[in-house]
Design a protein around this motif. Structure first.
Motif, short mmCIF file in Angstrom:
data_model
loop_
_atom_site.label_atom_id
_atom_site.label_comp_id
_atom_site.label_asym_id
_atom_site.label_seq_id
_atom_site.Cartn_x
_atom_site.Cartn_y
_atom_site.Cartn_z
N GLN A 123 41.60 34.91 42.59
CA GLN A 123 40.69 35.64 41.66
C GLN A 123 39.33 35.54 41.80
O GLN A 123 38.98 34.94 42.85
N THR A 124 38.70 36.54 41.34
CA THR A 124 37.21 36.59 41.65
C THR A 124 36.76 37.53 40.53
O THR A 124 37.28 37.83 39.52
N SER A 125 35.32 37.97 40.75
CA SER A 125 34.76 38.63 39.59
C SER A 125 33.63 39.38 40.30
O SER A 125 33.26 39.14 41.62
N TYR A 126 33.37 40.52 39.71
CA TYR A 126 32.22 41.35 40.36
C TYR A 126 31.26 41.94 39.30
O TYR A 126 31.79 42.15 38.21
N HIS A 127 30.02 42.13 39.56
CA HIS A 127 29.04 42.59 38.50
C HIS A 127 29.45 44.02 38.07
O HIS A 127 29.63 44.92 39.03
N LEU A 137 38.01 45.39 46.06
CA LEU A 137 38.96 44.70 45.23
C LEU A 137 40.23 45.54 44.95
O LEU A 137 41.50 45.24 44.70
N ARG A 138 39.66 46.76 44.44
CA ARG A 138 40.93 47.75 44.17
C ARG A 138 41.77 48.08 45.18
O ARG A 138 42.97 48.13 45.25
N LYS A 139 41.13 48.49 46.51
CA LYS A 139 41.94 48.46 47.69
C LYS A 139 43.01 47.43 47.78
O LYS A 139 44.00 47.87 48.84
#
Ligand SMILES: CC(C)(COP(=O)(O)OP(=O)(O)OC[C@H]1O[C@@H](n2cnc3c(N)ncnc32)[C@H](O)[C@@H]1OP(=O)(O)O)[C@@H](O)C(=O)NCCC(=O)NCCS
Length: 177
Positions: A123-127, A137-139
Protein backbone atom coordinates in the motif's frame (compact mmCIF):
# COMPACT_ATOMS: atom_id res chain seq x y z
CA UNK A 1 18.33 -2.98 -8.78
CA UNK A 2 20.21 -3.72 -5.55
CA UNK A 3 19.30 -3.59 -1.86
CA UNK A 4 21.18 -0.79 -0.06
CA UNK A 5 24.65 -1.60 1.20
CA UNK A 6 27.38 0.70 2.59
CA UNK A 7 29.03 0.67 -0.85
CA UNK A 8 26.07 2.64 -2.24
CA UNK A 9 26.35 5.57 0.20
CA UNK A 10 28.33 7.95 -2.11
CA UNK A 11 25.93 7.44 -5.04
CA UNK A 12 22.87 7.82 -2.82
CA UNK A 13 24.23 11.05 -1.34
CA UNK A 14 24.89 12.32 -4.87
CA UNK A 15 21.35 11.32 -5.95
CA UNK A 16 19.71 13.19 -3.05
CA UNK A 17 21.99 16.21 -3.51
CA UNK A 18 21.33 16.65 -7.23
CA UNK A 19 17.58 15.96 -6.75
CA UNK A 20 17.08 18.16 -3.68
CA UNK A 21 14.59 20.59 -5.24
CA UNK A 22 12.84 17.76 -7.12
CA UNK A 23 12.27 15.61 -4.02
CA UNK A 24 11.81 18.04 -1.12
CA UNK A 25 8.12 18.81 -1.82
CA UNK A 26 7.27 15.08 -1.59
CA UNK A 27 9.51 13.85 1.20
CA UNK A 28 10.03 14.52 4.93
CA UNK A 29 11.93 17.69 5.90
CA UNK A 30 15.68 16.99 5.87
CA UNK A 31 18.18 18.21 8.48
CA UNK A 32 21.43 19.68 7.04
CA UNK A 33 23.24 16.49 8.18
CA UNK A 34 21.14 14.52 5.68
CA UNK A 35 23.35 15.84 2.88
CA UNK A 36 26.54 14.25 4.23
CA UNK A 37 28.32 11.02 3.43
CA UNK A 38 28.45 10.02 7.09
CA UNK A 39 24.64 10.18 7.30
CA UNK A 40 24.17 7.96 4.25
CA UNK A 41 26.84 5.45 5.34
CA UNK A 42 24.87 5.00 8.57
CA UNK A 43 21.54 4.83 6.68
CA UNK A 44 22.89 2.21 4.27
CA UNK A 45 24.27 0.10 7.10
CA UNK A 46 20.97 0.41 9.00
CA UNK A 47 19.02 -0.53 5.87
CA UNK A 48 21.19 -3.60 5.28
CA UNK A 49 20.64 -4.74 8.88
CA UNK A 50 16.88 -4.01 8.71
CA UNK A 51 16.66 -6.04 5.49
CA UNK A 52 18.35 -8.98 7.28
CA UNK A 53 15.85 -8.66 10.15
CA UNK A 54 12.90 -8.49 7.70
CA UNK A 55 11.83 -4.98 8.81
CA UNK A 56 12.23 -2.99 5.59
CA UNK A 57 14.13 -3.11 2.28
CA UNK A 58 15.60 -0.16 0.41
CA UNK A 59 16.67 -0.55 -3.22
CA UNK A 60 18.89 1.52 -5.49
CA UNK A 61 18.14 1.16 -9.23
CA UNK A 62 20.86 1.74 -11.82
CA UNK A 63 20.51 2.48 -15.55
CA UNK A 64 21.60 -0.37 -17.78
CA UNK A 65 23.64 1.99 -19.97
CA UNK A 66 26.52 3.39 -17.90
CA UNK A 67 25.09 2.44 -14.52
CA UNK A 68 23.99 5.83 -13.08
CA UNK A 69 21.69 5.63 -10.06
CA UNK A 70 18.30 6.60 -11.52
CA UNK A 71 15.70 5.61 -8.91
CA UNK A 72 15.23 4.62 -5.27
CA UNK A 73 12.49 2.32 -4.01
CA UNK A 74 11.62 1.32 -0.45
CA UNK A 75 9.45 -1.38 1.04
CA UNK A 76 8.79 0.10 4.48
CA UNK A 77 7.03 -1.21 7.56
CA UNK A 78 6.99 -4.88 6.64
CA UNK A 79 4.35 -6.41 8.89
CA UNK A 80 3.64 -10.09 9.25
CA UNK A 81 0.98 -11.84 11.37
CA UNK A 82 -2.54 -11.48 10.05
CA UNK A 83 -1.77 -8.54 7.74
CA UNK A 84 1.39 -9.52 5.73
CA UNK A 85 1.83 -6.07 4.17
CA UNK A 86 4.33 -3.27 3.49
CA UNK A 87 4.32 0.36 2.36
CA UNK A 88 6.03 1.11 -0.97
CA UNK A 89 7.76 4.44 -1.68
CA UNK A 90 9.88 5.56 -4.65
CA UNK A 91 11.48 8.40 -6.52
CA UNK A 92 13.28 8.83 -9.84
CA UNK A 93 16.09 11.16 -10.92
CA UNK A 94 14.82 14.54 -12.21
CA UNK A 95 17.13 14.29 -15.22
CA UNK A 96 15.49 11.03 -16.35
CA UNK A 97 11.78 11.69 -15.88
CA UNK A 98 9.28 9.95 -18.12
CA UNK A 99 11.56 7.13 -19.23
CA UNK A 100 9.77 4.49 -17.20
CA UNK A 101 12.50 4.17 -14.56
CA UNK A 102 10.14 4.62 -11.60
CA UNK A 103 7.67 2.12 -13.03
CA UNK A 104 10.39 -0.43 -13.72
CA UNK A 105 12.08 -0.01 -10.32
CA UNK A 106 8.84 0.04 -8.31
CA UNK A 107 7.60 -2.94 -10.35
CA UNK A 108 10.72 -4.90 -9.41
CA UNK A 109 10.11 -3.99 -5.75
CA UNK A 110 6.50 -5.21 -6.05
CA UNK A 111 7.81 -8.52 -7.44
CA UNK A 112 10.28 -8.75 -4.56
CA UNK A 113 7.56 -8.01 -2.01
CA UNK A 114 5.14 -10.53 -3.46
CA UNK A 115 7.48 -13.31 -4.60
CA UNK A 116 10.58 -13.21 -2.41
CA UNK A 117 8.88 -11.89 0.75
CA UNK A 118 5.47 -13.49 0.12
CA UNK A 119 3.63 -10.35 1.26
CA UNK A 120 -0.09 -10.26 0.63
CA UNK A 121 -0.57 -6.51 0.34
CA UNK A 122 1.40 -3.42 -0.71
CA UNK A 123 0.00 0.00 0.00
CA UNK A 124 0.97 3.63 -0.38
CA UNK A 125 -0.46 7.09 -1.01
CA UNK A 126 0.19 10.03 -3.31
CA UNK A 127 -0.72 13.70 -3.29
CA UNK A 128 -3.71 14.49 -5.54
CA UNK A 129 -1.57 16.83 -7.67
CA UNK A 130 1.21 14.25 -8.14
CA UNK A 131 -0.16 12.88 -11.39
CA UNK A 132 3.12 11.25 -12.39
CA UNK A 133 3.11 9.17 -9.25
CA UNK A 134 -0.55 8.32 -9.81
CA UNK A 135 0.35 7.11 -13.32
CA UNK A 136 3.18 4.94 -11.98
CA UNK A 137 0.84 3.30 -9.47
CA UNK A 138 -1.94 2.75 -12.01
CA UNK A 139 0.52 1.16 -14.44
CA UNK A 140 1.58 -1.20 -11.64
CA UNK A 141 -1.99 -2.29 -10.92
CA UNK A 142 -2.57 -0.36 -7.68
CA UNK A 143 -6.20 0.66 -7.11
CA UNK A 144 -7.62 3.58 -5.19
CA UNK A 145 -9.01 2.82 -1.74
CA UNK A 146 -9.84 6.25 -0.41
CA UNK A 147 -8.96 9.87 0.20
CA UNK A 148 -7.26 10.92 3.43
CA UNK A 149 -7.35 14.56 4.52
CA UNK A 150 -4.24 16.10 6.13
CA UNK A 151 -2.51 12.73 5.91
CA UNK A 152 1.24 13.48 5.56
CA UNK A 153 3.40 16.38 6.75
CA UNK A 154 5.45 17.27 3.66
CA UNK A 155 6.93 20.49 2.35
CA UNK A 156 6.03 22.25 5.60
CA UNK A 157 2.27 21.50 5.70
CA UNK A 158 -0.23 18.69 6.22
CA UNK A 159 -1.17 17.32 2.79
CA UNK A 160 -4.13 15.27 1.59
CA UNK A 161 -3.45 11.91 -0.01
CA UNK A 162 -5.04 9.35 -2.31
CA UNK A 163 -4.69 5.92 -0.69
CA UNK A 164 -3.91 2.98 -2.98
CA UNK A 165 -3.06 -0.69 -2.64
CA UNK A 166 -2.45 -3.89 -4.54
CA UNK A 167 -2.87 -7.43 -3.26
CA UNK A 168 -0.99 -10.58 -4.21
CA UNK A 169 -3.17 -13.22 -5.88
CA UNK A 170 -0.33 -15.76 -5.56
CA UNK A 171 0.18 -15.33 -1.81
CA UNK A 172 1.03 -18.65 -0.18
CA UNK A 173 -0.23 -19.39 3.35
CA UNK A 174 2.54 -20.57 5.64
CA UNK A 175 2.08 -24.08 6.92
CA UNK A 176 0.33 -23.89 10.26
CA UNK A 177 -0.62 -20.23 9.67
C1 LIG B 1 6.75 10.34 -9.57
C2 LIG B 1 8.09 9.89 -10.14
C3 LIG B 1 8.65 8.77 -9.26
C4 LIG B 1 7.87 9.39 -11.59
O1 LIG B 1 9.11 8.94 -12.10
P1 LIG B 1 9.29 8.59 -13.67
O2 LIG B 1 10.55 7.79 -13.82
O3 LIG B 1 9.16 9.83 -14.46
O4 LIG B 1 8.03 7.66 -13.89
P2 LIG B 1 7.67 6.81 -15.20
O5 LIG B 1 8.45 7.33 -16.37
O6 LIG B 1 7.81 5.38 -14.85
O7 LIG B 1 6.11 7.13 -15.37
C5 LIG B 1 5.68 8.48 -15.34
C6 LIG B 1 4.28 8.57 -15.91
O8 LIG B 1 3.78 9.90 -15.69
C7 LIG B 1 3.42 10.48 -16.95
N1 LIG B 1 3.70 11.92 -16.85
C8 LIG B 1 4.85 12.56 -17.06
N2 LIG B 1 4.69 13.89 -16.86
C9 LIG B 1 3.41 14.06 -16.47
C10 LIG B 1 2.65 15.18 -16.09
N3 LIG B 1 3.16 16.40 -16.06
N4 LIG B 1 1.35 14.97 -15.72
C11 LIG B 1 0.81 13.74 -15.73
N5 LIG B 1 1.50 12.62 -16.07
C12 LIG B 1 2.79 12.80 -16.45
C13 LIG B 1 4.30 9.78 -17.95
O9 LIG B 1 3.77 9.92 -19.24
C14 LIG B 1 4.22 8.34 -17.41
O10 LIG B 1 2.97 7.75 -17.64
P3 LIG B 1 2.67 6.84 -18.95
O11 LIG B 1 3.78 5.81 -19.03
O12 LIG B 1 1.34 6.24 -18.67
O13 LIG B 1 2.69 7.75 -20.12
C15 LIG B 1 9.11 11.06 -10.21
O14 LIG B 1 8.52 12.13 -10.90
C16 LIG B 1 9.58 11.56 -8.84
O15 LIG B 1 10.58 11.07 -8.31
N6 LIG B 1 8.87 12.55 -8.29
C17 LIG B 1 9.26 13.13 -6.99
C18 LIG B 1 9.11 12.13 -5.85
C19 LIG B 1 7.74 11.49 -5.83
O16 LIG B 1 6.75 12.09 -6.21
N7 LIG B 1 7.68 10.24 -5.36
C20 LIG B 1 6.42 9.51 -5.25
C21 LIG B 1 5.71 9.94 -4.01
S1 LIG B 1 4.09 9.14 -3.90
Amino acid sequence: MEPYGPQHAPEILDYYSRNRAHLEPWEPARAPSFYTLEFHRRECEAAEAANRRGEFVRFAAFAKDGGALVALVNLWEIRRGIIQCAVIGYSADAAHQGRGYATEAAGAAVDHGFRALNLHRLQTSYHPTNERSGRVLRKLGFTVEGYARDYLYMGGAWRDAILVSRTNPDWVPLSGG
